[in-house]
Design an enzyme around this catalytic site. Structure first.
Site, PDB file in Angstrom:
ATOM      1  N   THR A 147       0.872  -1.193   0.000  1.00 53.63           N
ATOM      2  CA  THR A 147       0.000   0.000   0.000  1.00 53.63           C
ATOM      3  C   THR A 147       0.903   1.235   0.000  1.00 53.63           C
ATOM      4  O   THR A 147       1.292   1.723  -1.045  1.00 53.63           O
ATOM      5  CB  THR A 147      -0.972  -0.005   1.196  1.00 53.63           C
ATOM      6  OG1 THR A 147      -0.249  -0.229   2.401  1.00 53.63           O
ATOM      7  CG2 THR A 147      -2.022  -1.090   1.037  1.00 53.63           C
ATOM      8  N   LYS A 173       4.158  -6.990   3.920  1.00 55.40           N
ATOM      9  CA  LYS A 173       3.915  -5.589   3.607  1.00 55.40           C
ATOM     10  C   LYS A 173       3.676  -4.849   4.910  1.00 55.40           C
ATOM     11  O   LYS A 173       3.195  -5.417   5.903  1.00 55.40           O
ATOM     12  CB  LYS A 173       2.734  -5.419   2.651  1.00 55.40           C
ATOM     13  CG  LYS A 173       1.365  -5.791   3.187  1.00 55.40           C
ATOM     14  CD  LYS A 173       0.654  -4.744   4.014  1.00 55.40           C
ATOM     15  CE  LYS A 173       0.621  -3.397   3.310  1.00 55.40           C
ATOM     16  NZ  LYS A 173      -0.060  -2.382   4.216  1.00 55.40           N
ATOM     17  N   THR A 184       2.497  -8.631  11.808  1.00 63.52           N
ATOM     18  CA  THR A 184       2.663  -7.376  11.094  1.00 63.52           C
ATOM     19  C   THR A 184       1.432  -7.157  10.247  1.00 63.52           C
ATOM     20  O   THR A 184       0.445  -7.850  10.393  1.00 63.52           O
ATOM     21  CB  THR A 184       3.943  -7.395  10.236  1.00 63.52           C
ATOM     22  OG1 THR A 184       4.090  -6.127   9.626  1.00 63.52           O
ATOM     23  CG2 THR A 184       3.906  -8.488   9.196  1.00 63.52           C
ATOM     24  N   GLU A 268       6.585   4.807   7.126  1.00 59.53           N
ATOM     25  CA  GLU A 268       6.124   5.927   6.303  1.00 59.53           C
ATOM     26  C   GLU A 268       6.929   7.190   6.580  1.00 59.53           C
ATOM     27  O   GLU A 268       6.895   7.733   7.676  1.00 59.53           O
ATOM     28  CB  GLU A 268       4.639   6.165   6.548  1.00 59.53           C
ATOM     29  CG  GLU A 268       3.791   5.042   5.988  1.00 59.53           C
ATOM     30  CD  GLU A 268       2.328   5.118   6.377  1.00 59.53           C
ATOM     31  OE1 GLU A 268       1.513   4.465   5.697  1.00 59.53           O
ATOM     32  OE2 GLU A 268       1.994   5.803   7.356  1.00 59.53           O
ATOM     33  N   ASN A 391      -0.140  10.375   5.586  1.00 55.53           N
ATOM     34  CA  ASN A 391      -1.364   9.991   6.279  1.00 55.53           C
ATOM     35  C   ASN A 391      -2.451  11.047   6.241  1.00 55.53           C
ATOM     36  O   ASN A 391      -3.614  10.759   6.513  1.00 55.53           O
ATOM     37  CB  ASN A 391      -1.036   9.602   7.715  1.00 55.53           C
ATOM     38  CG  ASN A 391      -0.400   8.238   7.795  1.00 55.53           C
ATOM     39  OD1 ASN A 391      -1.069   7.221   7.678  1.00 55.53           O
ATOM     40  ND2 ASN A 391       0.928   8.205   7.955  1.00 55.53           N
ATOM     41  N   THR A 396      -7.548  10.362  -0.095  1.00 52.38           N
ATOM     42  CA  THR A 396      -7.930  11.303  -1.136  1.00 52.38           C
ATOM     43  C   THR A 396      -6.818  11.581  -2.113  1.00 52.38           C
ATOM     44  O   THR A 396      -7.042  12.149  -3.159  1.00 52.38           O
ATOM     45  CB  THR A 396      -8.376  12.642  -0.520  1.00 52.38           C
ATOM     46  OG1 THR A 396      -7.301  13.145   0.311  1.00 52.38           O
ATOM     47  CG2 THR A 396      -9.596  12.461   0.333  1.00 52.38           C
TER      48      THR A 396
END
Length: 396
Positions: A147, A173, A184, A268, A391, A396
């Protein structure tokens, strides 16, 4: 490792773009064993559990699995009875094409929570997935389950039992919503080793505890966490000796450990991997609690991003962790540079040298509580501006 070597005897896989992701990249993957495999899995501890988690808990119960189907782009979580119906239908679609029982299919999903899964796209894709199965398809599945990941996560271990070679292959992932308390985001491990269900479950549980349960990116536990191991026995080894079982456990732990650190490295927006090591704790529970508290501290993580050895933030995190401690006995290092002794800072020169260590992409933050002989560690990453950006507009 080269993709052509990312294979294991008796497993085939395929992946395609079903249109579940916004960017039309690979988002649906299928893994199939040529024969019935022994299966074991662990799942999220979150009280809110996605439909595929609920279904796969049922299906893995008898320890016999033939296939895993996984999608990205939609978590099928918080979707009510319809979500569970869609997870069941997904398993049935795969089972129908393969000619196996639906109960032999595990279903995994990752992506946006609260949105219904587009079953028309899944149903249209399943026949093509089955037709495209190949021993060389596993790397594509590792891509399809991504993702916000920036790279696919893969690891391999090779062992020998009863005079027969075997492989342990893992993919995972995960980049955000990572503090699993079980495993995870998604992790699939495949092996051709012959092993019974109960020892496989025990080995998996032990491996998870020392790997995936010792990482954190942001302190959040997903609704969809799942780690599954399938062993199809095609290596043809006889019953495992205690020594051979120990080697397999070590190999599985190594594969999961490599994947776990990849997840932290790919946190991230992350720019650094930090290993928080607690020594001198009064109990095992205190060691783990202190490590988790420091590793999840936003102030500590942002200081690491800024390469600032702000040990006061570490002391504050320890003080609120609830562990037995006295600040007068605390010592703190950044790698091998001591910056705190007896609860007091060692001055600007020590901090300057520590800041130099923090410029590296990976370093350790070591704390000795001076209370006992227990030790633990949790690996984490820094917190950057990019984490907020990713995040803030994820949907969107």
């Amino acid at each position: 490792m080269e993709e052509k070597k990312f294979t294991v005897r008796g497993f085939k896989a395929s992946a395609l773009a079903a249109g579940l992701k916004k960017d039309q990249s690979l988002d649906l993957g299928l893994i199939v064993s040529d024969v019935e495999a022994v299966g074991a899995a662990v799942f999220t501890t979150n009280r809110v559990q996605a439909a595929p988690v609920l279904l796969s808990r049922e299906h893995v119960r008898d320890g016999r699995i033939r296939a895993i189907i996984a999608n990205a782009g939609n978590a099928n979580a918080c979707t009510g009875p319809k979500g569970l119906e869609n997870a069941r239908r997904t398993a049935e679609l795969v089972a129908g094409e393969l000619g196996v029982r639906a109960e032999e299919v595990l279903v995994a999903s990752t992506g946006v929570i609260g949105a219904p899964l587009n079953m028309d796209k899944v149903a249209a894709a399943v026949p093509d997935l089955v037709q495209s199965l190949s021993p060389d398809g596993l790397p594509k599945v590792a891509e399809a389950i991504m993702t916000t990941d920036s790279f696919p996560k893969k690891a391999v271990f090779e062992g020998r039992a009863g005079g027969r070679d075997y492989r342990v292959l893992g993919m995972a992932k995960g980049a955000g919503m990572i503090m699993p308390d079980m495993a995870t985001m998604l992790c699939f491990v495949l092996t051709d080793l012959c092993i019974e269900a109960e020892p496989l479950k025990a080995v998996l549980s032990r491996a998870v505890e020392s790997t995936f349960n010792r990482i954190t990116v942001d302190g959040d536990t997903s609704t969809n966490d799942m780690a599954a191991v399938l062993a199809n026995g095609l290596a043809g080894n006889p019953s495992l000796s205690s020594e051979e079982l120990a080697v397999f456990r070590e190999g599985l732990t190594r594969v999961m450990g490599d994947l776990a650190i990849m997840i932290v490295r790919d946190g991230e927006g992350a720019s650094k991997v930090i290993h928080v090591i607690i020594k001198g704790a009064e109990s095992a529970g205190d060691a783990e609690k202190a490590a988790r508290t420091v590793a999840n501290s936003l102030l500590v993580k942002t200081a690491c991003y800024g390469q600032d050895p702000n040990w006061g933030r570490i002391m504050a995190a320890l003080g609120r962790s609830g562990v037995a401690m006295e600040e007068e006995t605390v010592e703190i290092w950044i790698d091998d540079v001591k910056i705190v002794e007896g609860g007091l800072g060692l001055g600007e020169e020590a901090e300057k040298r520590a800041a130099g260590r923090m410029q590296e992409a990976e370093f350790s933050l070591v704390v000795d509580l001076g209370r006992g002989g227990f030790e633990d560690r949790v690996s984490t990453c820094d917190l950057t501006h990019e984490y907020v950006s990713i995040n803030a507009d994820y949907r969107t």
